[in-house]
Design an enzyme around this catalytic site. Structure first.
Site, PDB file in Angstrom:
ATOM      1  NE  ARG A  82      81.963  35.694  14.962  1.00 20.48           N
ATOM      2  CZ  ARG A  82      83.189  35.559  15.439  1.00 20.48           C
ATOM      3  NH1 ARG A  82      83.964  36.599  15.582  1.00 20.48           N
ATOM      4  NH2 ARG A  82      83.648  34.368  15.766  1.00 20.48           N
ATOM      5  CB  CYS A  83      75.281  36.793  19.451  1.00 26.10           C
ATOM      6  SG  CYS A  83      74.232  36.390  20.863  1.00 26.10           S
ATOM      7  CB  SER A  84      72.682  31.650  18.486  1.00 28.91           C
ATOM      8  OG  SER A  84      72.799  31.488  19.889  1.00 28.91           O
TER       9      SER A  84
END
Length: 117
Positions: A12-14
């Site tokens: 979920r972390c870019s």
């Protein structure tokens, strides 16, 4: 021959996604550990901190509610207590962390991990 490359990843972390993509663009297919589901043990965290030459707070996301909620800003907490908190609340661990060739790097920015390949 390159040693195994491991990424502690949060999909979920870019920055984590960008780092994983960058590794793959380099022809590296890392072992992907979704650390929110499978957090590194306290022993692994200690080893990662040693490889990074950092103390636990340097690897903690201090803006996460869990940091304040658990009083982790208290100056008297030991390294062991802070590491135990990261294990208990893996959302606190800065991401992504890449391990390769006996070294570690935080993918912020993602290009930092290229230094250890």
């Amino acid at each position: 021959m390159m040693s195994q490359v491991t990424i502690y990843h949060n999909p979920r972390c870019s920055k984590s996604r960008q780092t994983l993509q960058l590794l793959r663009e380099q022809g590296v297919e890392p072992v992907v550990i979704e650390y929110l589901k499978t957090p590194p043990t306290p022993e692994q965290l200690s080893e990662i901190l040693q490889l990074l030459d950092k103390n636990p707070r340097d690897l903690m996301r201090q803006k996460e509610p869990e940091y304040q909620d658990n009083g982790l800003d208290a100056p008297n907490l030991s390294q062991e207590q802070l590491i135990a908190a990261m294990y208990a609340h893996p959302i606190l661990i800065e991401r992504p962390i890449v391990l390769a060739n006996g070294k570690a790097a935080i993918g912020r920015p993602p290009e930092k991990v290229l230094e250890i390949l």
